[in-house]
Motif scaffolding. Structure first.
Motif, PDB file in Angstrom:
ATOM      1  N   LEU A 210       0.827  -1.205   0.000  1.00 23.65           N
ATOM      2  CA  LEU A 210       0.000   0.000   0.000  1.00 23.65           C
ATOM      3  C   LEU A 210       0.863   1.257   0.000  1.00 23.65           C
ATOM      4  O   LEU A 210       0.622   2.190  -0.766  1.00 23.65           O
ATOM      5  N   ALA A 211       1.887   1.271   0.844  1.00 21.55           N
ATOM      6  CA  ALA A 211       2.768   2.443   0.921  1.00 21.55           C
ATOM      7  C   ALA A 211       3.506   2.672  -0.397  1.00 21.55           C
ATOM      8  O   ALA A 211       3.628   3.819  -0.853  1.00 21.55           O
ATOM      9  N   SER A 212       3.997   1.600  -1.015  1.00 24.80           N
ATOM     10  CA  SER A 212       4.718   1.769  -2.277  1.00 24.80           C
ATOM     11  C   SER A 212       3.783   2.222  -3.394  1.00 24.80           C
ATOM     12  O   SER A 212       4.164   3.007  -4.253  1.00 24.80           O
ATOM     13  N   TRP A 213       2.545   1.731  -3.370  1.00 24.30           N
ATOM     14  CA  TRP A 213       1.584   2.183  -4.379  1.00 24.30           C
ATOM     15  C   TRP A 213       1.279   3.662  -4.203  1.00 24.30           C
ATOM     16  O   TRP A 213       1.247   4.420  -5.175  1.00 24.30           O
ATOM     17  N   LEU A 214       1.067   4.091  -2.956  1.00 23.52           N
ATOM     18  CA  LEU A 214       0.780   5.508  -2.713  1.00 23.52           C
ATOM     19  C   LEU A 214       1.956   6.387  -3.115  1.00 23.52           C
ATOM     20  O   LEU A 214       1.774   7.440  -3.732  1.00 23.52           O
TER      21      LEU A 214
ATOM     22  N   PHE B 145       3.362  -6.132  -7.319  1.00 24.72           N
ATOM     23  CA  PHE B 145       4.580  -6.930  -7.154  1.00 24.72           C
ATOM     24  C   PHE B 145       4.895  -7.155  -5.674  1.00 24.72           C
ATOM     25  O   PHE B 145       5.130  -8.278  -5.239  1.00 24.72           O
ATOM     26  N   VAL B 146       4.869  -6.101  -4.891  1.00 26.02           N
ATOM     27  CA  VAL B 146       5.159  -6.237  -3.460  1.00 26.02           C
ATOM     28  C   VAL B 146       4.033  -6.994  -2.764  1.00 26.02           C
ATOM     29  O   VAL B 146       4.274  -7.805  -1.871  1.00 26.02           O
ATOM     30  N   GLY B 147       2.800  -6.794  -3.188  1.00 22.98           N
ATOM     31  CA  GLY B 147       1.662  -7.469  -2.579  1.00 22.98           C
ATOM     32  C   GLY B 147       1.651  -8.975  -2.798  1.00 22.98           C
ATOM     33  O   GLY B 147       1.028  -9.712  -2.036  1.00 22.98           O
ATOM     34  N   GLU B 148       2.347  -9.423  -3.832  1.00 16.87           N
ATOM     35  CA  GLU B 148       2.394 -10.867  -4.093  1.00 16.87           C
ATOM     36  C   GLU B 148       3.268 -11.618  -3.096  1.00 16.87           C
ATOM     37  O   GLU B 148       3.237 -12.840  -3.062  1.00 16.87           O
ATOM     38  N   TRP B 149       4.027 -10.922  -2.296  1.00 21.06           N
ATOM     39  CA  TRP B 149       4.859 -11.585  -1.293  1.00 21.06           C
ATOM     40  C   TRP B 149       4.010 -12.124  -0.140  1.00 21.06           C
ATOM     41  O   TRP B 149       4.380 -13.113   0.499  1.00 21.06           O
ATOM     42  N   ALA B 150       2.898 -11.474   0.158  1.00 20.07           N
ATOM     43  CA  ALA B 150       2.089 -11.832   1.328  1.00 20.07           C
ATOM     44  C   ALA B 150       1.647 -13.297   1.323  1.00 20.07           C
ATOM     45  O   ALA B 150       1.810 -13.982   2.341  1.00 20.07           O
ATOM     46  N   PRO B 151       1.090 -13.845   0.246  1.00 18.29           N
ATOM     47  CA  PRO B 151       0.674 -15.251   0.290  1.00 18.29           C
ATOM     48  C   PRO B 151       1.833 -16.213   0.566  1.00 18.29           C
ATOM     49  O   PRO B 151       1.648 -17.226   1.244  1.00 18.29           O
ATOM     50  N   THR B 152       3.001 -15.890   0.041  1.00 16.83           N
ATOM     51  CA  THR B 152       4.168 -16.743   0.284  1.00 16.83           C
ATOM     52  C   THR B 152       4.525 -16.746   1.760  1.00 16.83           C
ATOM     53  O   THR B 152       4.791 -17.804   2.346  1.00 16.83           O
ATOM     54  N   PHE B 153       4.532 -15.563   2.371  1.00 20.15           N
ATOM     55  CA  PHE B 153       4.849 -15.489   3.798  1.00 20.15           C
ATOM     56  C   PHE B 153       3.767 -16.166   4.642  1.00 20.15           C
ATOM     57  O   PHE B 153       4.080 -16.811   5.647  1.00 20.15           O
ATOM     58  N   PHE B 154       2.497 -16.016   4.264  1.00 16.39           N
ATOM     59  CA  PHE B 154       1.429 -16.709   4.997  1.00 16.39           C
ATOM     60  C   PHE B 154       1.581 -18.226   4.877  1.00 16.39           C
ATOM     61  O   PHE B 154       1.396 -18.960   5.854  1.00 16.39           O
ATOM     62  N   ALA B 155       1.933 -18.708   3.688  1.00 20.39           N
ATOM     63  CA  ALA B 155       2.137 -20.150   3.508  1.00 20.39           C
ATOM     64  C   ALA B 155       3.311 -20.644   4.341  1.00 20.39           C
ATOM     65  O   ALA B 155       3.233 -21.718   4.965  1.00 20.39           O
TER      66      ALA B 155
END
Length: 89
Positions: free
Chosen positions: A28-32, A49-59
């Motif tokens: 969110l911060a990088s998009w803003l 691109f940065v938001g796609e990291w979240a599912p990997t970290f949750f997994a």
């Protein structure tokens, strides 16, 4: 194997969950920030691109939580002749 190595390095499931939530905030911060300095398409791509990291970290967090919950060492299971992997109760 990766989960075991992460666990041995001291990484806990909570660390992975924090990284996931952090990546959502960073997205969110990088998009803003990009939205104010660049065109909308590039800002969208950077945020996604940065938001796609979240599912990997949750997994990883879930995998580490299962590993921590089982309390079993994969080495113990595999050296005893059981090749099915850890069994959770």
């Amino acid at each position: 194997m990766i989960v075991r190595k992460l666990h041995e390095a001291g990484v806990q499931s909570e660390h992975a969950y924090l990284a996931a939530f952090g990546s959502i905030g960073l997205s969110l911060a990088s998009w803003l920030a990009s939205n104010k300095q660049e065109n909308l398409e590039r800002a969208d791509r950077w945020g996604i691109f940065v938001g796609e990291w979240a599912p990997t970290f949750f997994a990883l967090g879930l995998a580490l939580a299962n590993y921590e919950k089982s309390g079993l060492s994969l080495d113990t299971l595999y050296t005893s002749g059981d090749t099915r992997g850890p069994v959770t109760a």
